[in-house]
Design a protein around this motif. Structure first.
Motif, PDB file in Angstrom:
ATOM      1  N   MET A   1     -40.920   2.403  14.154  1.00 59.49           N
ATOM      2  CA  MET A   1     -40.038   3.482  14.594  1.00 59.49           C
ATOM      3  C   MET A   1     -39.172   3.996  13.446  1.00 59.49           C
ATOM      4  SD  MET A   1     -38.964   1.967  18.346  1.00 59.49           S
ATOM      5  CE  MET A   1     -38.136   3.451  18.871  1.00 59.49           C
ATOM      6  N   VAL A   2     -38.748   3.081  12.569  1.00 59.95           N
ATOM      7  CA  VAL A   2     -37.974   3.511  11.400  1.00 59.95           C
ATOM      8  C   VAL A   2     -38.828   4.355  10.466  1.00 59.95           C
ATOM      9  CG1 VAL A   2     -36.804   2.709   9.314  1.00 59.95           C
ATOM     10  CG2 VAL A   2     -36.332   1.605  11.512  1.00 59.95           C
ATOM     11  N   ASP A   3     -40.123   3.956  10.304  1.00 57.62           N
ATOM     12  CA  ASP A   3     -41.039   4.765   9.481  1.00 57.62           C
ATOM     13  C   ASP A   3     -41.211   6.169  10.066  1.00 57.62           C
ATOM     14  OD1 ASP A   3     -41.440   2.790   7.633  1.00 57.62           O
ATOM     15  OD2 ASP A   3     -43.252   1.989   8.613  1.00 57.62           O
ATOM     16  N   GLU A   4     -41.367   6.238  11.400  1.00 49.27           N
ATOM     17  CA  GLU A   4     -41.483   7.539  12.042  1.00 49.27           C
ATOM     18  C   GLU A   4     -40.214   8.369  11.834  1.00 49.27           C
ATOM     19  OE1 GLU A   4     -42.355   6.765  16.080  1.00 49.27           O
ATOM     20  OE2 GLU A   4     -44.392   6.006  15.701  1.00 49.27           O
ATOM     21  N   ALA A   5     -39.049   7.693  11.945  1.00 46.41           N
ATOM     22  CA  ALA A   5     -37.776   8.392  11.740  1.00 46.41           C
ATOM     23  C   ALA A   5     -37.666   8.908  10.316  1.00 46.41           C
ATOM     24  CB  ALA A   5     -36.608   7.460  12.063  1.00 46.41           C
TER      25      ALA A   5
ATOM     26  N   PRO B   1     -39.437  -6.852  15.735  1.00 47.81           N
ATOM     27  CA  PRO B   1     -39.198  -6.262  14.417  1.00 47.81           C
ATOM     28  C   PRO B   1     -40.310  -5.328  13.957  1.00 47.81           C
ATOM     29  CG  PRO B   1     -38.730  -8.608  14.408  1.00 47.81           C
ATOM     30  CD  PRO B   1     -39.408  -8.315  15.699  1.00 47.81           C
ATOM     31  N   GLU B   2     -41.547  -5.647  14.309  1.00 46.06           N
ATOM     32  CA  GLU B   2     -42.644  -4.787  13.857  1.00 46.06           C
ATOM     33  C   GLU B   2     -42.563  -3.403  14.511  1.00 46.06           C
ATOM     34  OE1 GLU B   2     -46.330  -6.713  14.532  1.00 46.06           O
ATOM     35  OE2 GLU B   2     -45.960  -8.324  13.058  1.00 46.06           O
ATOM     36  N   ALA B   3     -42.292  -3.372  15.824  1.00 45.74           N
ATOM     37  CA  ALA B   3     -42.140  -2.084  16.504  1.00 45.74           C
ATOM     38  C   ALA B   3     -40.950  -1.322  15.936  1.00 45.74           C
ATOM     39  CB  ALA B   3     -41.976  -2.285  18.010  1.00 45.74           C
TER      40      ALA B   3
ATOM     41  N   GLY C   1     -34.499   7.995  18.452  1.00 49.54           N
ATOM     42  CA  GLY C   1     -35.486   7.056  17.938  1.00 49.54           C
ATOM     43  C   GLY C   1     -34.855   5.900  17.180  1.00 49.54           C
ATOM     44  N   LEU C   2     -33.843   6.205  16.358  1.00 49.73           N
ATOM     45  CA  LEU C   2     -33.162   5.139  15.623  1.00 49.73           C
ATOM     46  C   LEU C   2     -32.404   4.213  16.568  1.00 49.73           C
ATOM     47  CD1 LEU C   2     -31.841   7.076  12.489  1.00 49.73           C
ATOM     48  CD2 LEU C   2     -33.676   5.376  12.578  1.00 49.73           C
TER      49      LEU C   2
END
Length: 396
Positions: free
Chosen positions: A237-241, A231-233, A219-220
């Protein structure tokens, strides 16, 4: 360890005139076989003594004597088997001698064989059996023909002497010998338990935290590729990680708690057992009365014993409340876990009770289960108390 006969003498009904049950027929068979076995054993004993002692002045004398004593052990094993099948006398087998030359050469091998009490007593048993074998076989044959009415009484008396000889001359040599056999069995339990624990840890790591961390890395990597284009996506993905990292950390903490919880290391049994009780699905009263902390290994076994018992309370008991008591009595650490559930717990049945009993037995502990149908259930566990080593000595 000498065990009780499968049909103990005091529990057998008294002999009756003309009454020959299956055990009496087995005893008759034993007495009739006494003579050929006694002749074979006597001849063997005479040959071993004559050849071994006679050649002791030569280089081959002592090896021959040691080989003869090892052979006498085989005769003893045969006689124990005969007594077990025909007389119901069950005696623990002695620990085997080393099969080959020991480290240090032939002399340690010779010495261990020459001082073997099991071999010497088996040889003595074979030597003294000849007159007894002649007597018992003759008396039994005559009784079968002319003393039929009192045959059960005669057989009972003769086999009582046979049982006494087997118990006196053919058991393991002493308490140390029996203890060695017990420790060898306990060592197998410890090895099997450790292997099972390692497989469990490996499975938990592979299926849990490792798989989650692999997904997190992927994911990262995707987020890094989208960082400039979207950048928003990438931020989502960083929040999910970040959330996945928290879950992975919690899984690792749970796994570490299953290996050895930090609260047990830092604060001891009282706090650690209270933490277990707080996770139980029923209210649990915890009482720990200890003058100090036992050795780390004993403390860990006590912790995991209570942990598994409280899991059983949550899953199987249907209880409304439970209690845990821990205290020291002399040189023993005692644990009692009770619940007011439906009872009916058994050592088998998938409850893990048998595994707990084996683990405690491997460290000289005891495990007692009292769980009548309808309840309540009480489990008492005992462990040897061993003082905790000073912190400085552990560090060194």
């Amino acid at each position: 360890m000498t065990m009780s006969p499968s049909v103990p003498d005091p529990d057998r009904p008294p002999p009756a005139l003309l009454a020959l049950d299956r055990w009496t027929w087995r005893e008759i068979a034993h007495l009739l076989v006494n003579l050929p076995m006694a002749i074979a054993g006597f001849v063997y004993a005479i040959l071993v003594i004559a050849v071994g002692v006679g050649l002791s002045v030569t280089v081959i004398g002592l090896p021959v004597l040691v080989a003869g004593l090892r052979g006498a052990r085989v005769l003893g094993r045969v006689e124990r088997g005969r007594a077990r099948s025909l007389l119901g006398v069950r005696i623990e087998e002695p620990s085997p001698l080393p099969s080959g030359l020991q480290e240090g050469g032939v002399f340690p091998w010779l010495w261990s064989g020459l001082k073997d009490p099991v071999g010497w007593r088996s040889l003595l048993y074979a030597f003294v059996r000849l007159p007894w074998g002649v007597l018992t076989s003759a008396v039994t044959l005559v009784s079968l023909i002319v003393l039929w009415p009192v045959l059960p009484f005669i057989v009972r008396g003769l086999t009582a002497a046979d049982r006494a000889m087997v118990r006196g001359l053919l058991p393991p040599s002493d308490e140390l010998e029996r203890r060695i056999a017990e420790l060898e069995s306990d060592r197998g339990v410890v090895v099997d338990t450790a292997a099972a624990d390692l497989r469990r840890i490996e499975r938990d790591l592979h299926d849990g935290a490792q798989a989650r961390l692999v997904a997190l890395a992927m994911g990262l990597g995707l987020a890094k590729e989208k960082l400039t284009d979207d950048p928003e996506a990438a931020a989502r993905m960083v929040d999910e990680a970040h959330g996945e990292i928290k879950v992975a950390l919690q899984e690792l903490r749970d796994l570490a708690r299953g290996i050895h919880p930090a609260v047990l290391t830092d604060r001891g049994l009282d706090a650690a057992l209270s933490a277990i009780a707080s996770r139980c699905t029923v209210p649990v009263n915890v009482s720990v009365d200890l003058p100090g902390r036992p050795a780390e290994a004993i403390e860990g076994i006590a912790y995991f014993t209570v942990s598994e018992l409280l899991q059983n309370v949550s899953k199987h008991s249907g209880a409304r409340s439970a209690s845990v008591e821990v205290w020291r009595a002399s040189d023993r650490l005692l644990i009692k876990v009770t619940d007011d559930g439906s009872g009916g717990a058994r050592m088998g049945g998938g409850s893990g009770m048998a595994g707990l009993a084996e683990r405690l037995g491997a460290v000289d502990g005891l495990f007692v289960l009292d769980s009548p149908v309808g309840g309540p259930t009480a489990v008492t566990a005992e462990l040897p108390w061993r003082d905790r080593a000073p912190a400085g000595s552990r560090a060194s």
